[in-house]
Structure formats: C-alpha cells, structure tokens
Design a protein around this motif. Structure first.
Motif, PDB file in Angstrom:
ATOM      1  N   SER A 130     111.076  -2.145  -2.333  1.00 19.20           N
ATOM      2  CA  SER A 130     110.703  -1.148  -1.336  1.00 19.20           C
ATOM      3  C   SER A 130     109.533  -1.621  -0.466  1.00 19.20           C
ATOM      4  O   SER A 130     108.461  -1.007  -0.429  1.00 19.20           O
ATOM      5  CB  SER A 130     110.341   0.177  -2.030  1.00 19.20           C
ATOM      6  N   PHE A 131     109.743  -2.753   0.209  1.00 19.61           N
ATOM      7  CA  PHE A 131     108.743  -3.293   1.135  1.00 19.61           C
ATOM      8  C   PHE A 131     109.466  -4.240   2.081  1.00 19.61           C
ATOM      9  O   PHE A 131     110.617  -4.625   1.844  1.00 19.61           O
ATOM     10  CB  PHE A 131     107.624  -4.019   0.385  1.00 19.61           C
ATOM     11  N   VAL A 132     108.806  -4.617   3.159  1.00 20.13           N
ATOM     12  CA  VAL A 132     109.392  -5.494   4.167  1.00 20.13           C
ATOM     13  C   VAL A 132     108.629  -6.812   4.170  1.00 20.13           C
ATOM     14  O   VAL A 132     107.423  -6.829   4.422  1.00 20.13           O
ATOM     15  CB  VAL A 132     109.344  -4.854   5.574  1.00 20.13           C
ATOM     16  N   SER A 133     109.313  -7.910   3.885  1.00 22.21           N
ATOM     17  CA  SER A 133     108.698  -9.244   3.928  1.00 22.21           C
ATOM     18  C   SER A 133     108.789  -9.779   5.356  1.00 22.21           C
ATOM     19  O   SER A 133     109.882 -10.055   5.851  1.00 22.21           O
ATOM     20  CB  SER A 133     109.406 -10.196   2.962  1.00 22.21           C
ATOM     21  N   LEU A 134     107.641  -9.937   6.003  1.00 23.39           N
ATOM     22  CA  LEU A 134     107.609 -10.394   7.389  1.00 23.39           C
ATOM     23  C   LEU A 134     107.368 -11.891   7.503  1.00 23.39           C
ATOM     24  O   LEU A 134     107.629 -12.493   8.539  1.00 23.39           O
ATOM     25  CB  LEU A 134     106.529  -9.637   8.164  1.00 23.39           C
ATOM     26  N   ALA A 135     106.840 -12.493   6.454  1.00 22.09           N
ATOM     27  CA  ALA A 135     106.563 -13.931   6.411  1.00 22.09           C
ATOM     28  C   ALA A 135     106.437 -14.306   4.938  1.00 22.09           C
ATOM     29  O   ALA A 135     106.352 -13.430   4.077  1.00 22.09           O
ATOM     30  CB  ALA A 135     105.284 -14.262   7.190  1.00 22.09           C
ATOM     31  N   GLU A 178     115.687  -2.044   7.628  1.00 20.40           N
ATOM     32  CA  GLU A 178     114.530  -2.829   8.055  1.00 20.40           C
ATOM     33  C   GLU A 178     114.027  -3.747   6.947  1.00 20.40           C
ATOM     34  O   GLU A 178     113.381  -4.758   7.224  1.00 20.40           O
ATOM     35  CB  GLU A 178     113.426  -1.882   8.531  1.00 20.40           C
ATOM     36  N   VAL A 179     114.321  -3.414   5.690  1.00 18.86           N
ATOM     37  CA  VAL A 179     114.008  -4.321   4.586  1.00 18.86           C
ATOM     38  C   VAL A 179     114.884  -5.565   4.668  1.00 18.86           C
ATOM     39  O   VAL A 179     114.418  -6.702   4.502  1.00 18.86           O
ATOM     40  CB  VAL A 179     114.205  -3.614   3.225  1.00 18.86           C
ATOM     41  N   VAL A 180     116.167  -5.374   4.947  1.00 17.25           N
ATOM     42  CA  VAL A 180     117.132  -6.477   4.944  1.00 17.25           C
ATOM     43  C   VAL A 180     116.999  -7.348   6.192  1.00 17.25           C
ATOM     44  O   VAL A 180     117.193  -8.573   6.122  1.00 17.25           O
ATOM     45  CB  VAL A 180     118.573  -5.925   4.826  1.00 17.25           C
ATOM     46  N   ALA A 181     116.652  -6.755   7.329  1.00 20.89           N
ATOM     47  CA  ALA A 181     116.691  -7.462   8.618  1.00 20.89           C
ATOM     48  C   ALA A 181     115.950  -8.802   8.618  1.00 20.89           C
ATOM     49  O   ALA A 181     116.494  -9.805   9.119  1.00 20.89           O
ATOM     50  CB  ALA A 181     116.160  -6.546   9.717  1.00 20.89           C
ATOM     51  N   SER A 188     104.795  -5.703   4.345  1.00 19.75           N
ATOM     52  CA  SER A 188     104.401  -4.398   4.858  1.00 19.75           C
ATOM     53  C   SER A 188     105.225  -3.333   4.160  1.00 19.75           C
ATOM     54  O   SER A 188     106.386  -3.567   3.815  1.00 19.75           O
ATOM     55  CB  SER A 188     104.630  -4.338   6.377  1.00 19.75           C
ATOM     56  N   LEU A 189     104.633  -2.164   3.955  1.00 16.92           N
ATOM     57  CA  LEU A 189     105.387  -1.046   3.393  1.00 16.92           C
ATOM     58  C   LEU A 189     106.077  -0.236   4.482  1.00 16.92           C
ATOM     59  O   LEU A 189     106.773   0.735   4.186  1.00 16.92           O
ATOM     60  CB  LEU A 189     104.463  -0.136   2.572  1.00 16.92           C
ATOM     61  N   ASN A 190     105.849  -0.633   5.741  1.00 18.24           N
ATOM     62  CA  ASN A 190     106.534   0.010   6.861  1.00 18.24           C
ATOM     63  C   ASN A 190     106.252   1.509   6.910  1.00 18.24           C
ATOM     64  O   ASN A 190     107.161   2.324   7.109  1.00 18.24           O
ATOM     65  CB  ASN A 190     108.042  -0.252   6.776  1.00 18.24           C
ATOM     66  N   LEU A 191     104.970   1.861   6.739  1.00 21.98           N
ATOM     67  CA  LEU A 191     104.534   3.254   6.790  1.00 21.98           C
ATOM     68  C   LEU A 191     103.605   3.439   7.993  1.00 21.98           C
ATOM     69  O   LEU A 191     102.389   3.278   7.883  1.00 21.98           O
ATOM     70  CB  LEU A 191     103.793   3.638   5.501  1.00 21.98           C
ATOM     71  N   PRO A 192     104.153   3.767   9.165  1.00 19.58           N
ATOM     72  CA  PRO A 192     103.324   3.913  10.357  1.00 19.58           C
ATOM     73  C   PRO A 192     102.316   5.055  10.216  1.00 19.58           C
ATOM     74  O   PRO A 192     102.523   6.007   9.461  1.00 19.58           O
ATOM     75  CB  PRO A 192     104.340   4.209  11.472  1.00 19.58           C
ATOM     76  N   ALA A 193     101.216   4.918  10.958  1.00 18.84           N
ATOM     77  CA  ALA A 193     100.183   5.960  11.030  1.00 18.84           C
ATOM     78  C   ALA A 193      99.618   6.327   9.664  1.00 18.84           C
ATOM     79  O   ALA A 193      99.262   7.475   9.420  1.00 18.84           O
ATOM     80  CB  ALA A 193     100.727   7.208  11.741  1.00 18.84           C
ATOM     81  N   ALA A 194      99.488   5.345   8.777  1.00 19.32           N
ATOM     82  CA  ALA A 194      98.960   5.618   7.439  1.00 19.32           C
ATOM     83  C   ALA A 194      97.496   6.047   7.494  1.00 19.32           C
ATOM     84  O   ALA A 194      97.073   6.947   6.764  1.00 19.32           O
ATOM     85  CB  ALA A 194      99.124   4.389   6.550  1.00 19.32           C
ATOM     86  N   TYR A 195      96.716   5.408   8.347  1.00 22.37           N
ATOM     87  CA  TYR A 195      95.295   5.764   8.437  1.00 22.37           C
ATOM     88  C   TYR A 195      95.134   7.217   8.865  1.00 22.37           C
ATOM     89  O   TYR A 195      94.360   7.979   8.280  1.00 22.37           O
ATOM     90  CB  TYR A 195      94.573   4.845   9.428  1.00 22.37           C
ATOM     91  N   GLU A 196      95.882   7.614   9.873  1.00 26.91           N
ATOM     92  CA  GLU A 196      95.805   8.991  10.351  1.00 26.91           C
ATOM     93  C   GLU A 196      96.246   9.970   9.270  1.00 26.91           C
ATOM     94  O   GLU A 196      95.608  11.014   9.056  1.00 26.91           O
ATOM     95  CB  GLU A 196      96.681   9.146  11.595  1.00 26.91           C
ATOM     96  N   THR A 197      97.322   9.640   8.564  1.00 29.92           N
ATOM     97  CA  THR A 197      97.826  10.528   7.515  1.00 29.92           C
ATOM     98  C   THR A 197      96.795  10.714   6.414  1.00 29.92           C
ATOM     99  O   THR A 197      96.552  11.833   5.948  1.00 29.92           O
ATOM    100  CB  THR A 197      99.124   9.950   6.923  1.00 29.92           C
TER     101      THR A 197
END
Length: 651
Positions: free
Chosen positions: A144-149, A46-49, A154-163
């Motif tokens: 270790s991050f995803v460049s979307l623009a 997902e980093v490379v995509a 984004s660090l691509n860490l879902p549900a961070a707030y809940e965690t």
C-alpha cells in the motif's frame, strides 16, 4: 547488490499477476498459464503504474486491465485478478461482480491487511450470490505505497499536512488517517522484509504514527506466530538476497519518522535541480509530467505532451539531481553523442565491396535499432522538458528567486528585508506565489523578524496581488507552539536545497528523422538558456534531515535528537523500564516524513548517504510541490482567521 524497495514491490506485484507463481522478470509468464483480467481501484492503479508498463502486463497474461468502478462487461472463461484497497465500497463492488457472474473465478488481492469485518462481508456476500466457489483466494499483499524511484516511496496521501493540522478534523477521522499512514509504512517494511528500530520526535503527529506502527507490528507478531515473523525476514524471499546485502543486510535497520514541522523552509524554497524543478515548475506527479511542445503545423499553438520519467531512463538517472545549468549542458552533449553513433551506423555498410560489408553492417545496424530508437525518444523528451523549463525560468526569473532565498541565511536581517522589499514593491517578474514563497522563506529563515516587520512585508505582498494567509499561519505556528524555524541557519546538501547505400539511408531516416532540428534545438536551447539564466554558485548546505539521520544512525547522545523516542517492536515490553537499546551504529535506514516530502530533501539525503557510505531510503505521506504546500498553509491560515478560529490544532 541488495534489491531496492521498488524492485521488491515490483516482484510482489508480478507474483500477484502470476497467481502467486514465482517471478524473476517481465518474461516470466508462459503459455502454460492462463490469460486473465486485471481489475483495480484508483489507488492501486497508481501503485502499479511506476512498476509495470502496459507491455509488461501483457507479458504476464493480462488481456484487459479495467477500473473497478468502470462499467465492465462479462468475460467468459477467464479469471479476474482484483487489486484494491480494503474498503467497504470495494468489497461491495466485488460482491456485486460475483452476483453478475462477470468472470470465471477471482483472486482478491488487498493492498494492505484487510480487517476481519470486511473479510466477513466478502464471505457473506459471496455466499448470498451463490458464488463462493468462484473466489479462488484472498490475499493481503502489503504493497500500500507507491515506489517512485529505487529509494523513494510515497503513500500518495495529498494534503496530509493540512489534514493533520486542521481544526475541522474530528478525532475519529484523525485516527483513521493515522491508521492509513501506518498501513502504508507497514506495507513498506513487509515488502523490504525488515523489522526496524523506530525513532521519532516527541509530541507531534510523527509520534502518533510511530507508536501506532509499533503496536501494529507487535499485534502482528503476537497473533501470527511464525507465519507473521516471516513477513519481516529476508529469508522468506530467498537466501540470495541476504548474501547480496552483505553485512548491512544482517543488521536491523533504523526507521526515523519525522514531522514536517521539523523543517518547513525546504517545502517552499524555489528549486534549482532538474528533478525538483520538474515537479515545482512543470507539475510532475507520480513520475509523470506534461509540457507544451511546438506543433508541426505552422501557426498552430503548442500541443501538450505527457512524459513518464523513471529509473529506466538513463539520462534521468544520471542528471535528475544535477543543477539546472548542468542539465542544459548535458542535453546538447547527449544529442551530439546520438548523432555520432547514428552516423557510424549509417556508414557501417560503406566499403569497397558493398556485398562484403552488407551482411555484418546491416546486422549490426538492425540489432542496434531498438536501442537507438529508445535513445532518440529519450533525448527528444528531455530536450522538450528542458526547453519548457527554460521558458518558465526566463519568464519568471526563477534563478533570481533561488539566489535571493539562498542568500537569506548568510545575510543580515536588514539586507534580507531590503532585498525582498525590492521584489515585493516592484514589477519584477514572478507570480504572486513566487513572491509569497520568497517571503515565507525569509520568515522561516529569520526567526528574529518582528511582528511589525512581517506585517509590513505581508501588506506589500497583498498590494502586489498576493495572499498572505500562509505567512500568518506561520506566525501563529511559531507564536503558539514555539517551533524553531531557524534550522536552515544551523545547517551547513544542496542549494536551498542542492544495398549498403540504400540500407544506410533507410536507417538514417528511421533514426534521424527530426535529428537535425533536434540538434539545432538543443544547441539553441543551451545558447538561449545560458545567456538568459544567471550563473548561480549555490551555497553548500546540509539540510537538517541529514543532521538528524547522522545523529540517529551514529547513536550520538544529545543534540537535535536528544528528545527522540526509541521504540523497538521486537523487544519485550518492560513496564516502568527503558527498552534495551541497540548500541551499534546503523548502516541502513528509512526516513519517513509525516506531512509531505520534497525532492530537495531527497537529493540532500542521498548525497549525504553516498558520501558517508550508508543506505538510506526516503518516504513521505506524499511528494508535495511547493505550490501545493503553500496552498495547504494558505487554507489553514484562512481557516484560523474565521470567527470560530483560534490556535492551530497540532494534537
């Protein structure tokens, strides 16, 4: 112009694929280099995509690209480039590959700094497999991050707030999670080659991340010496970059790390800009979304089609931040411009003497064919996306929800309650989650709501089939921690947010297939969409994040940032004394939100930065859709109502 974070990360990944040879673009691979197999884990895939498409991988000598955990057959006489996170499982899998002699040699690339124990495990495993000679190199890539623009990561860490807010998370897991966030932030800083001044609010998860990040940078600089210092120096990637950045490049930037609790309302607001709606309504994630498209076969159901949208898409770049009605106007215009250009190409060979016009006309048409084909694909994609959005907006009356929430800040409490009750107590269109979000916006916008009023509205929501757990979580959050939830009212970006004949005929068929129907669809889309969607004049508001960044970048005293910590990993430690501060205003900054970001905030921040002549990048633990964030709060609220519950744990 300075390179963006996305461009710099793409360069780092291409150097990795070229086995550390310098890379200036997608065509840098040459026949003198060797073919290779590219092996990655899910996160690194997902980093490379967003950075390199399939064709781009081939241009860099990649013959196969495979998941680390998939069943893989041996490929003789070919090296493997591994790109994985530094985990025990990944190291064990690489050692297993060495034992099986899958590849001639391997280059092991870790997305972030590999801990010494894992490095020792890799070395011991390679020796045990009698394959140490096959390990051609081990590298810490710091990507270790995803460049979307260009200015979004984004660090691509879902549900961070809940965690970070769950009472079920142990201290050890919390420490590991914070360390993972720090890994991602450190990677972004190393990729940008900058050593920032760090600011953060006190007493929350953002402060934990900021303090640990400062500590990690100090450790790196103290132990690594000059080599480590180069990680944060733009000179390490060439003097041309420093010259391109101008005066802003010579000044250290600001890194502001914020906690999501600073502004919760933007996370649940209904959205009205194109990019935000693609995520909110169509579920876009990591720049990919899927929409139902009418089937070519009569009577067949719509077929789901996936699309990627990124900075290479000219329509997306121009209109991602526009209000939705503006996009509905832009789609037919783009179709008309394409049709005009196609007609010019088709008629380019029509002349009194066809033989005289054939050569130049045909050459021009053929040269333009790839560009026109790509434009047709792009227009077709955005026509389908806009059509899907129109269907959802009209089916759920999302324009009404947006307008309702936009007006809460300027209305009296009684008027706001009355308008919301009409939605909750009627059969008005919209899902139960739409109604829940409207209620949450009211609770967050009107801190003077009484418990009785909230309880009454929550009961109305439940009678309409909704779940009020998220609302009760917000109540407890305000009650126990006194979080100021009236910030949108203090704000003034964007909405709740913001032969010649035969040749011409052949080219026309190649480019114009479906164009007539596309044009009709586009015009129909505009007519149907605009007639069914309310013409909303959104109030112009500047989100709280813009006020915070303005105060910090201008070095203003007092105000909303009065209690913010000042951390400088470059300055010497002075026990008992305040760290010497940089007093000059900052021209460059990174804004990072712990607990999730959103596209409304991104757009507001970019509008503010462009208007004030600043360079600001935006990042978050994950780009979270409103529905995903509501789900997180609902789970937290439900957990608090369990017998062992109590106060939400924000430590």
């Amino acid at each position: 112009m300075a390179q963006s974070l996305l461009e710099l990360q793409r360069g780092a990944v291409l150097r990795m694929l070229n086995l550390n040879a310098s890379s200036s673009g997608d065509q840098s691979w040459s026949a003198g280099q060797t073919w290779k197999v590219f092996v990655y884990d899910k996160f690194c895939q997902e980093v490379v995509a967003p950075l390199v498409k399939i064709g781009g991988l081939r241009n860099h000598g990649v013959t196969l690209h495979l998941n680390l955990n998939a069943e893989r057959s041996p490929v003789a006489d070919v090296p493997a480039v591994y790109f994985v996170e530094p985990t025990e499982a990944n190291v064990a899998k690489i050692v297993e590959d060495l034992g099986r002699n899958l590849y001639e040699s391997c280059y092991v690339n870790f997305a972030s700094a590999v801990p010494r124990p894992l490095l020792e495990d890799l070395a011991k495993g390679a020796l045990k497999a009698q394959s140490a000679q096959k390990v051609a190199g081990v590298f810490d890539r710091y990507v270790s991050f995803v460049s979307l623009a260009p200015n979004l990561f984004s660090l691509n860490l879902p549900a961070a707030y809940e965690t970070l807010h769950s009472k079920e998370v142990s201290d050890s897991i919390m420490e590991s999670y914070v360390e993972r966030i720090v890994d991602g932030l450190l990677s972004a800083l190393v990729t940008m080659r900058v050593l920032p001044v760090i600011r953060c609010p006190s007493g929350n998860a953002a402060e934990m991340v900021a303090m640990r990040l400062e500590e990690r940078i100090r450790e790196l600089l103290n132990r690594g010496g000059a080599t480590a210092a180069e990680l944060f120096s733009s000179a390490a990637v060439g003097g041309a970059r420093a010259a391109a950045e101008g005066p802003a490049g010579s000044q250290r930037p600001l890194l502001c790390i914020l906690d999501r609790d600073v502004d919760l309302v933007t996370m649940v607001n209904h959205t009205w800009t194109y990019q935000a709606m693609c995520q909110d309504v169509l579920g876009m994630r990591l720049n990919r979304l899927s929409v139902p498209v009418e089937s070519q076969e009569q009577g067949a159901p719509p077929v789901a089609r996936s699309y990627d949208v990124d900075e290479s898409d000219s329509f997306w770049s121009a209109h991602a931040g526009d209000q939705f009605p503006e996009v509905l106007n832009a789609v037919p215009k783009a179709i008309e411009e394409f049709e005009k250009k196609r007609a010019e190409m088709s008629g380019s060979g029509e002349a009194e003497d066809p033989n005289m016009a054939l050569a130049p006309g045909l050459a021009a048409a053929i040269n333009a064919l790839p560009e026109m084909t790509e434009k047709k694909r792009c227009i077709d994609m955005h026509t389908n996306i806009a059509h899907a959005l129109v269907k959802e907006v009209t089916a759920r009356e999302l324009d009404r929800y947006y307008e309702l929430e936009d007006q809460f800040a300027s209305q009296s409490l009684s008027t706001s309650i009355s308008n919301l009750e009409q939605i909750l107590n009627s059969s008005q269109k919209g899902t139960a989650v739409d109604k829940l979000r409207a209620l949450m916006v009211l609770v967050l916008t009107k801190p003077n709501l009484t418990e009785q009023q909230i309880q009454s509205l929550a009961e109305s929501l439940e009678n309409a089939g909704g779940d009020a757990s998220a609302v009760r979580y917000l109540e407890d959050l305000a009650k126990f921690h006194k979080i100021k939830m009236d910030m949108p009212g203090l704000s003034a970006g964007s909405g709740p947010g913001s032969s010649s004949g035969s040749t011409s005929s052949g080219l026309s068929s190649m480019l114009g297939g479906g164009l007539g129907s596309m044009l009709a669809t586009g015009e129909g889309l505009l007519a149907a969409g605009m007639s069914g969607i309310k013409n909303i004049v959104a109030s112009k508001k500047e989100l709280l994040i813009c006020q915070i960044m303005e105060a910090l970048m201008d070095q203003k005293q007092g105000g909303v940032t009065d209690n913010y910590r000042y951390l400088d990993p470059k300055a010497p430690r002075m026990p008992g004394q305040e760290v010497p501060r940089i007093r000059a205003p900052f021209r460059r900054a990174f804004t990072f939100v712990v607990g999730g970001g959103n596209y409304m905030e991104l757009q507001s921040l970019q509008d503010w930065a462009n208007a004030s002549g600043r360079q600001v990048a935006y990042g978050a633990t994950d780009m979270v859709s409103p529905v995903q964030f509501v789900d997180e709060l609902s789970r937290l609220g439900a957990a608090q109502r369990q017998p062992a519950g109590g106060m939400p744990d924000l430590s």
